[in-house]
Motif scaffolding. Structure first.
Motif, short mmCIF file in Angstrom:
data_model
loop_
_atom_site.label_atom_id
_atom_site.label_comp_id
_atom_site.label_asym_id
_atom_site.label_seq_id
_atom_site.Cartn_x
_atom_site.Cartn_y
_atom_site.Cartn_z
N ILE A 78 -41.87 -19.77 30.99
CA ILE A 78 -41.20 -20.33 29.82
C ILE A 78 -42.28 -20.50 28.76
O ILE A 78 -43.27 -21.21 28.99
CB ILE A 78 -40.56 -21.69 30.11
CG1 ILE A 78 -39.53 -21.58 31.25
CG2 ILE A 78 -39.92 -22.27 28.85
CD1 ILE A 78 -39.04 -22.92 31.77
N ALA A 79 -42.13 -19.84 27.61
CA ALA A 79 -43.10 -19.96 26.53
C ALA A 79 -42.47 -20.75 25.39
O ALA A 79 -41.39 -20.40 24.91
CB ALA A 79 -43.53 -18.58 26.04
N ILE A 80 -43.16 -21.81 24.97
CA ILE A 80 -42.69 -22.69 23.90
C ILE A 80 -43.68 -22.54 22.75
O ILE A 80 -44.80 -23.06 22.83
CB ILE A 80 -42.59 -24.15 24.39
CG1 ILE A 80 -41.75 -24.21 25.67
CG2 ILE A 80 -42.03 -25.05 23.30
CD1 ILE A 80 -41.99 -25.41 26.52
N LEU A 81 -43.28 -21.81 21.72
CA LEU A 81 -44.21 -21.38 20.68
C LEU A 81 -44.01 -22.13 19.36
O LEU A 81 -43.05 -21.86 18.64
CB LEU A 81 -44.06 -19.87 20.44
CG LEU A 81 -44.12 -18.98 21.68
CD1 LEU A 81 -43.90 -17.52 21.28
CD2 LEU A 81 -45.43 -19.15 22.41
N PRO A 82 -44.94 -23.02 19.01
CA PRO A 82 -44.86 -23.71 17.73
C PRO A 82 -45.50 -22.87 16.62
O PRO A 82 -46.36 -22.03 16.89
CB PRO A 82 -45.69 -24.98 17.97
CG PRO A 82 -46.74 -24.52 18.93
CD PRO A 82 -46.05 -23.52 19.83
N ASP A 83 -45.08 -23.11 15.39
CA ASP A 83 -45.71 -22.45 14.25
C ASP A 83 -46.94 -23.26 13.88
O ASP A 83 -46.86 -24.43 13.56
CB ASP A 83 -44.74 -22.39 13.07
CG ASP A 83 -45.25 -21.52 11.94
OD1 ASP A 83 -46.49 -21.38 11.79
OD2 ASP A 83 -44.42 -20.98 11.19
N PRO A 106 -39.96 -12.42 34.86
CA PRO A 106 -38.97 -12.76 33.84
C PRO A 106 -39.50 -13.92 32.98
O PRO A 106 -40.17 -14.82 33.50
CB PRO A 106 -37.75 -13.19 34.65
CG PRO A 106 -38.31 -13.65 35.96
CD PRO A 106 -39.54 -12.82 36.19
N TYR A 107 -39.21 -13.88 31.69
CA TYR A 107 -39.66 -14.96 30.82
C TYR A 107 -38.67 -15.23 29.71
O TYR A 107 -37.90 -14.36 29.31
CB TYR A 107 -41.06 -14.69 30.27
CG TYR A 107 -41.22 -13.45 29.43
CD1 TYR A 107 -41.04 -13.48 28.04
CD2 TYR A 107 -41.59 -12.23 30.01
CE1 TYR A 107 -41.21 -12.34 27.27
CE2 TYR A 107 -41.76 -11.10 29.25
CZ TYR A 107 -41.57 -11.15 27.87
OH TYR A 107 -41.75 -10.03 27.10
N VAL A 108 -38.72 -16.48 29.24
CA VAL A 108 -37.91 -16.94 28.12
C VAL A 108 -38.87 -17.42 27.04
O VAL A 108 -39.85 -18.10 27.33
CB VAL A 108 -36.98 -18.11 28.56
CG1 VAL A 108 -36.32 -18.76 27.37
CG2 VAL A 108 -35.95 -17.61 29.56
N GLY A 124 -38.92 -7.66 26.00
CA GLY A 124 -39.15 -7.92 27.42
C GLY A 124 -38.60 -9.25 27.90
O GLY A 124 -38.52 -9.49 29.10
N ALA A 125 -38.23 -10.11 26.96
CA ALA A 125 -37.77 -11.46 27.31
C ALA A 125 -36.32 -11.47 27.76
O ALA A 125 -35.51 -10.64 27.33
CB ALA A 125 -37.93 -12.39 26.11
N ILE A 126 -35.99 -12.40 28.63
CA ILE A 126 -34.60 -12.65 28.98
C ILE A 126 -33.86 -13.06 27.72
O ILE A 126 -32.76 -12.61 27.45
CB ILE A 126 -34.49 -13.76 30.05
CG1 ILE A 126 -35.04 -13.27 31.38
CG2 ILE A 126 -33.06 -14.25 30.19
CD1 ILE A 126 -35.15 -14.33 32.44
N ALA A 127 -34.50 -13.95 26.95
CA ALA A 127 -33.92 -14.43 25.70
C ALA A 127 -35.04 -14.97 24.82
O ALA A 127 -36.07 -15.42 25.33
CB ALA A 127 -32.89 -15.53 25.96
N THR A 128 -34.80 -14.92 23.54
CA THR A 128 -35.67 -15.58 22.57
C THR A 128 -34.81 -16.57 21.80
O THR A 128 -33.86 -16.17 21.13
CB THR A 128 -36.32 -14.57 21.61
OG1 THR A 128 -37.10 -13.64 22.38
CG2 THR A 128 -37.22 -15.27 20.60
N PHE A 146 -31.13 -24.19 24.50
CA PHE A 146 -31.93 -23.36 25.40
C PHE A 146 -31.51 -23.43 26.86
O PHE A 146 -32.00 -22.67 27.68
CB PHE A 146 -33.44 -23.63 25.26
CG PHE A 146 -33.83 -25.06 25.08
CD1 PHE A 146 -34.21 -25.53 23.83
CD2 PHE A 146 -33.85 -25.93 26.15
CE1 PHE A 146 -34.59 -26.85 23.66
CE2 PHE A 146 -34.25 -27.24 25.98
CZ PHE A 146 -34.61 -27.70 24.72
N GLN A 147 -30.56 -24.28 27.22
CA GLN A 147 -30.11 -24.39 28.61
C GLN A 147 -29.56 -23.07 29.14
O GLN A 147 -29.89 -22.69 30.27
CB GLN A 147 -29.09 -25.53 28.74
CG GLN A 147 -28.71 -25.89 30.16
CD GLN A 147 -27.63 -25.00 30.75
OE1 GLN A 147 -26.84 -24.40 30.03
NE2 GLN A 147 -27.63 -24.89 32.05
#
Length: 187
Positions: A78-83, A106-108, A124-128, A146-147
């Motif tokens: 799980i990647a949580i990307l802030p600006d 697999p990654y989100v 490549g992500a399951i979802a963005t 995001f659930q």
């Protein structure tokens, strides 16, 4: 003594945990970074994931395979990307996503709406999932946002490519059953 080293999770189902690597910010400033990280992690825990991450005090990847080894012990990311300004995010988080992709995990991606992510990583992500700064600042309940992606990650979770193991040698006398179970749960 053992419980003073680490608390015991009574709900942990031994052998059934789904470890996921969490790539995210440990920063407290701006407050929205920590808030988003916490919101996603709480939702992931409710999905039954055990969250694995790099130590907050690490200064980069140190040139070795340490981070890749941690990620390869998990069955998803799980990647949580802030600006961090100008649509950029942490280069380390992007590298962690690239590692996940190279391992076919697999990654989100859960990213602030202004973050630039390569098309290759998005495909490549399951979802963005994109989150607006305004929603983060008002601390809206975003768990429903995001659930569904985390539920899909649970479905696509894989056995880790290189799971980590701990050898625990002990006796199996009935009088030590409680201790044995406690040590297994702590490990």
């Amino acid at each position: 003594l053992l419980l003073s080293l680490h608390s015991m999770d009574e709900e942990l189902e031994l052998g059934k945990t789904r470890d996921v690597f969490v790539s995210g910010s440990w920063r407290d400033d701006p407050e929205t970074e920590a808030w988003l990280m916490n919101a996603v992690c709480q939702t992931a825990k409710k999905q039954g994931f055990r969250l694995i991450g790099d130590s907050p005090d690490q200064q980069g990847f140190d040139g070795g395979d340490r981070v890749k080894e941690i990620i390869s012990s998990c069955g998803g990311v799980i990647a949580i990307l802030p600006d961090r300004g100008g649509g950029k995010t942490s280069k380390y988080m992007i590298q962690e996503l690239e590692i996940a992709k190279s391992l076919a995990l697999p990654y989100v991606i859960i990213a602030e709406e202004t973050v630039e992510v390569s098309e290759d990583l998005i495909q490549g992500a399951i979802a963005t999932v994109r989150i607006s700064k305004a929603k983060m600042e008002e601390k809206a309940d975003l768990s429903k946002t995001f659930q569904p992606s985390l539920a899909e990650l649970k479905e696509q979770w894989k056995n880790p490519p290189a799971p980590h193991f701990v050898f625990y040698g002990t006796d199996f006398n009935d009088e030590h059953k409680t201790r044995i179970q406690m040590v297994k749960r702590i490990i």
